[in-house]
Design a protein around this motif. Sequence first.
Motif, PDB file in Angstrom:
ATOM      1  N   GLU A 237     -10.101   6.893   4.039  1.00 40.56           N
ATOM      2  CA  GLU A 237     -10.900   7.661   4.987  1.00 40.56           C
ATOM      3  C   GLU A 237     -10.717   9.159   4.786  1.00 40.56           C
ATOM      4  O   GLU A 237     -11.691   9.926   4.811  1.00 40.56           O
ATOM      5  N   ARG A 238      -9.479   9.585   4.569  1.00 41.62           N
ATOM      6  CA  ARG A 238      -9.201  11.018   4.441  1.00 41.62           C
ATOM      7  C   ARG A 238      -9.656  11.566   3.083  1.00 41.62           C
ATOM      8  O   ARG A 238     -10.123  12.702   2.995  1.00 41.62           O
TER       9      ARG A 238
ATOM     10  N   ASP B  38     -13.382  12.016   3.404  1.00 42.37           N
ATOM     11  CA  ASP B  38     -13.690  13.242   4.158  1.00 42.37           C
ATOM     12  C   ASP B  38     -13.556  14.481   3.272  1.00 42.37           C
ATOM     13  O   ASP B  38     -14.387  15.397   3.335  1.00 42.37           O
TER      14      ASP B  38
ATOM     15  N   LYS C 298     -23.228  12.212   8.049  1.00 40.40           N
ATOM     16  CA  LYS C 298     -22.087  11.771   7.250  1.00 40.40           C
ATOM     17  C   LYS C 298     -22.420  10.488   6.494  1.00 40.40           C
ATOM     18  O   LYS C 298     -22.064  10.341   5.316  1.00 40.40           O
TER      19      LYS C 298
ATOM     20  N   ALA D 224     -18.216   4.515   7.366  1.00 40.99           N
ATOM     21  CA  ALA D 224     -18.743   5.879   7.285  1.00 40.99           C
ATOM     22  C   ALA D 224     -20.264   5.894   7.308  1.00 40.99           C
ATOM     23  O   ALA D 224     -20.879   6.799   7.869  1.00 40.99           O
TER      24      ALA D 224
END
Length: 461
Positions: A284-285, A288, A350, A455
């Motif tokens: 996830e990071r 991002d 996103k 996402a």
Amino acid sequence: MKSAVETLNPTRVRLTVEVPFEELKASLDAAYKKINQQVTVPGFRKGKIPARVIDQRFGRGAVLEEAVNDALPKFYTEAVNEAELNPLGQPEVDITELKDNELLSFTAEVDIRPALEIPDYSGIEVTVDNVEVTDEDVEKSVEQLRERFATTAAVERAAQDGDVVTVDLQAKVDGEVLEDGVADGVSYTIGSGELLDGIDEAVKGLEAGGSATFTSELKGGSAAGKEAEVSVKVTEVKARELPALDDEFAQLASEFDTLDELKADSRERLARMRRFDQATQAQERVLDELLKLVEVPMPEKLLEDEVRTRKHNLEHHQLGQMGLDLAKYLEIQGKSAEEFDAELKEQSEKGIKTQFILDEIVGKEKISVGQDELTEHLMRRAQSSGMSPDQFAQAVVEGGQVPMLVGEVARGKALATVVEAATVKDADGNVVDLDEGDEEETAKVEAATETVEAAEGKTEA
């Protein structure tokens, strides 16, 4: 056929197409044949009416309209392929010129995938939580297992926290007993929060045969959301008895002979779960950070459609299943309509960016999808849909959705590729090796695919 492309903005183009009339011949023949089957002319058998008679009786314009409508998709597709465009959605087509026996000209405006520059992503660095299992975590896990093997026994005393009570309930709204507001013999564990708000306070201190009245907002049924006066009568009080924490319990609740072995297994199981959570957090990071690296022009119409679709799914599917409307949902969330719309737009952007960027990486890295990976993905999607794998596979094939599923897995593999190239550290600054453990490669790909789906907004809230 001649075609030209005019770029209106980074995400929209206008195609100008000129088609010599002779290239309409197949569509004209099909138009005459179709009209032949639909009309009747005295003196001619159905399907055998000459073209000149159709022109005289029904007008050449009707034939041309039918032929052009039939031919436009083919010529549009040819123009798109010739220009090597990636269109999004349906085009807005305008016929600019139609000269019988001479020329057909039309324009088609359509949103396209923007051209993206994917920079070197190997420099991405993220920090994730430590994998740490404490003695307290292990004790809590064993205690939860112990709770599952609890027994109950009737007691002659007042009910208290943790007791299991059998109750009869009656709900009134405006002094009238609701048709669906009566329930007898309901089993309830005090403190579980699984029934009505206020019932814990009402039944605590009551012995078998005792009753009380309280006010509560109904969560479901014909009067959901309304305040009701609820009468509750306790017919039985049972105390929960937990088994002793010893080797005998370990043998009862697991395949282990001793409590120490059970605790050791619990510790390892919790560590595996924390490592999985750590890997998901890393994905996830990293995603991002990847999104921050790439400038993505946003197709406005695609964004509007995505926002509308997400809002529709929330209102008519997810909230409907919970017996809520949007207004009540926003009240529970403590959000205004404006805040909700802004968040929905941000989430939609996103999702679109995620798909565009990962699809670009799929092409750049020449990522392909193996049969095992596709099967694993299909199995999970079937499970979440409530269908058997065979039923789901049949529905996917009949709906022409196999390329969509392949795309989902490919984007998952693309994210996994980026994560592999990135540097992941824990909170103590130690580099984390996400390849540790015996997890199969297909399972790792599927985990990355789930992160991408979240996402993109393809998982339920």
